[in-house]
Every structure is written in C-alpha cells, then in structure tokens.
Design a protein around this motif. Sequence first.
Motif, PDB file in Angstrom:
ATOM      1  N   VAL A 154      39.998  39.016  33.125  1.00  0.00           N
ATOM      2  CA  VAL A 154      40.463  40.380  32.831  1.00  0.00           C
ATOM      3  C   VAL A 154      40.429  40.658  31.332  1.00  0.00           C
ATOM      4  CG1 VAL A 154      42.478  41.907  32.863  1.00  0.00           C
ATOM      5  CG2 VAL A 154      41.879  40.593  34.903  1.00  0.00           C
ATOM      6  N   THR A 155      40.912  39.716  30.519  1.00  0.00           N
ATOM      7  CA  THR A 155      40.919  39.936  29.071  1.00  0.00           C
ATOM      8  C   THR A 155      39.505  40.016  28.511  1.00  0.00           C
ATOM      9  OG1 THR A 155      41.217  37.534  28.783  1.00  0.00           O
ATOM     10  CG2 THR A 155      43.188  38.917  28.659  1.00  0.00           C
ATOM     11  N   ALA A 156      38.565  39.278  29.121  1.00  0.00           N
ATOM     12  CA  ALA A 156      37.170  39.366  28.672  1.00  0.00           C
ATOM     13  C   ALA A 156      36.605  40.743  28.966  1.00  0.00           C
ATOM     14  CB  ALA A 156      36.336  38.295  29.364  1.00  0.00           C
ATOM     15  N   LYS A 157      36.956  41.301  30.119  1.00  0.00           N
ATOM     16  CA  LYS A 157      36.471  42.624  30.487  1.00  0.00           C
ATOM     17  C   LYS A 157      37.095  43.710  29.605  1.00  0.00           C
ATOM     18  CE  LYS A 157      33.807  41.426  33.913  1.00  0.00           C
ATOM     19  NZ  LYS A 157      32.317  41.558  33.770  1.00  0.00           N
ATOM     20  N   VAL A 158      38.367  43.538  29.257  1.00  0.00           N
ATOM     21  CA  VAL A 158      39.045  44.530  28.417  1.00  0.00           C
ATOM     22  C   VAL A 158      38.503  44.494  26.995  1.00  0.00           C
ATOM     23  CG1 VAL A 158      41.261  45.194  27.393  1.00  0.00           C
ATOM     24  CG2 VAL A 158      41.135  44.514  29.813  1.00  0.00           C
ATOM     25  N   ALA A 208      42.464  42.352  23.233  1.00  0.00           N
ATOM     26  CA  ALA A 208      42.748  41.425  24.325  1.00  0.00           C
ATOM     27  C   ALA A 208      42.014  40.097  24.150  1.00  0.00           C
ATOM     28  CB  ALA A 208      42.369  42.055  25.662  1.00  0.00           C
ATOM     29  N   MET A 209      41.027  40.057  23.257  1.00  0.00           N
ATOM     30  CA  MET A 209      40.280  38.826  23.045  1.00  0.00           C
ATOM     31  C   MET A 209      41.150  37.730  22.447  1.00  0.00           C
ATOM     32  SD  MET A 209      37.352  39.144  24.344  1.00  0.00           S
ATOM     33  CE  MET A 209      36.575  37.656  23.712  1.00  0.00           C
ATOM     34  N   THR A 210      42.199  38.113  21.743  1.00  0.00           N
ATOM     35  CA  THR A 210      43.129  37.094  21.243  1.00  0.00           C
ATOM     36  C   THR A 210      43.717  36.308  22.399  1.00  0.00           C
ATOM     37  OG1 THR A 210      43.705  38.428  19.300  1.00  0.00           O
ATOM     38  CG2 THR A 210      45.263  36.709  19.950  1.00  0.00           C
ATOM     39  N   TRP A 211      44.112  37.037  23.440  1.00  0.00           N
ATOM     40  CA  TRP A 211      44.655  36.383  24.622  1.00  0.00           C
ATOM     41  C   TRP A 211      43.563  35.690  25.424  1.00  0.00           C
ATOM     42  CZ3 TRP A 211      49.296  34.855  25.659  1.00  0.00           C
ATOM     43  CH2 TRP A 211      50.367  35.466  24.997  1.00  0.00           C
ATOM     44  N   GLY A 213      27.617  36.112  30.681  1.00  0.00           N
ATOM     45  CA  GLY A 213      26.776  36.600  31.771  1.00  0.00           C
ATOM     46  C   GLY A 213      26.922  35.797  33.044  1.00  0.00           C
ATOM     47  N   TYR A 214      25.948  34.917  33.296  1.00  0.00           N
ATOM     48  CA  TYR A 214      25.923  34.153  34.545  1.00  0.00           C
ATOM     49  C   TYR A 214      27.203  33.370  34.795  1.00  0.00           C
ATOM     50  CZ  TYR A 214      20.909  35.150  34.795  1.00  0.00           C
ATOM     51  OH  TYR A 214      19.689  35.774  34.866  1.00  0.00           O
ATOM     52  N   GLY A 215      27.721  32.722  33.759  1.00  0.00           N
ATOM     53  CA  GLY A 215      28.912  31.904  33.931  1.00  0.00           C
ATOM     54  C   GLY A 215      30.093  32.707  34.425  1.00  0.00           C
ATOM     55  N   GLN A 216      30.291  33.861  33.814  1.00  0.00           N
ATOM     56  CA  GLN A 216      31.417  34.718  34.208  1.00  0.00           C
ATOM     57  C   GLN A 216      31.285  35.180  35.655  1.00  0.00           C
ATOM     58  OE1 GLN A 216      32.964  39.085  32.846  1.00  0.00           O
ATOM     59  NE2 GLN A 216      32.397  37.681  31.217  1.00  0.00           N
TER      60      GLN A 216
END
Length: 228
Positions: free
Chosen positions: A33-37, A41-44, A153-156
């Motif tokens: 979720v934080t990656a998408k936001v 949010a990247m800190t978290w 990409g693929y990993g996520q």
Amino acid sequence: MNGDAPLQRVRVWDLPTRVFHWLLAAAVIAVVVTAKVGGNAMTWHFRLGYLVMALLAFRLLWGLVGGHWSRFANFIYGPGSTFAYLRGHRGPDGRFEVGHSPVGALSVFALLGVLVAQVATGLVADDEIANQGPLYALVSGDTSAAATGWHSGYGQWLIIGLVVLHVLAIVFYRVVKRRNLVGPMLSGDKALPAGTPASADRAATRALAALLLALCAGGAAWVASLGG
C-alpha cells in the motif's frame, strides 16, 4: 492416520510461528500500500521493508530450530508426495493434513522466495527521484536499474498474485474441503488423533524465538543504517 482414532487437541503451530505469520501478513499488505501511495509514505515503505527483512531472517532460522511442524525438514516434499496429495492421498499417518500439505508447502516456499528477492532488490534500488536503498552504492548502476525494475514491477505483482492465491486457497479449503486453516493459525491447535507429534511451545522455546527475532531486528537496523 486412522480416521476412527479418538481426537485430541495437538499443538501444531507454536506461538512464534503464529506471530510471524500475522505480522508478515500485515507488513506485506502495508508495504504494498505504501509503495502504491508513494510520496511521504515511502518513509514507511522503507521501515516496513526492514520489518519484512527481519521477519524473513527470523523465519529462515525458525525453519531450522522451531516447532516440529514449522521446521522446513517436515514440509519439504518430493514430486511423488505432491502428486499423491493431488490425487487425494493423506500421506503417511495422515501427515499431509497436520502441518503444511505438499501444495501448501509450495505456496510457503514461493512466497518466502519472492519476498526475499523483493527485499534484496529493494536494498539496492534507486527511483532516481528521492529514494535509494541502503546498499545502492555497493552495486553498479546497471545492477541497480535492473533491481529497481524488478522491485517496482514483476516482483510487486508476483507478491500480490501469491497473496491473492493464498487467500483463495483458504476459502477453497473452508468451502470445498471443510477444513479451517485460519483457526489453527490463531489458536495453534488442531483436533488430531492421539500420538500425532506436537510442536514444542514452552517458555524456553518462546524465549529462543524472542532472542532470534531481536538479533534479526538488530541486523535489519544495521543494514538500514548503511544508507546514511
């Protein structure tokens, strides 16, 4: 396992395994979720990534010294066992129905493997905007670029796909096979015939798990500090 044998409550999943399972589930959801936001949010995202790294390191160690049914040696199956399970066999003494089944074991190893790859690529990733993994300086630009591409990409998407399959499998077992996989991962126990090996879950076992988790958390914190 004799289906007519009297049943008793057997500790299958020790407390450290259960805590790991639910912490990892929450951390993986939050990290996606934080990656998408993005943005602040990247800190978290980074913090949660270090948490996932510590949990994975703990699980690898616990797979060697943990409770009976949590040890890798007790759910590594060959192709023959997997095909037998798919044909409806319950395994020697009903083994397939106690801990991880052959298909469940494949799911566990696949998810652990993908998560390890995701953490490893995240440590050297660089989004060329504001975020770099703490080990970015240790690899070449091409390696970092390849790792970043996989990580975002693929990993996520592999992680999302495996999580969805995991949930669908739980629903399938509950609805079709009438087996509750969630309950034992909450209580730790299953109703099984007497004589079924139980997982050690004593105070000493939990203390060992706490020590290993603390060491893994310390290692993750040290890796994080390398980023400056």
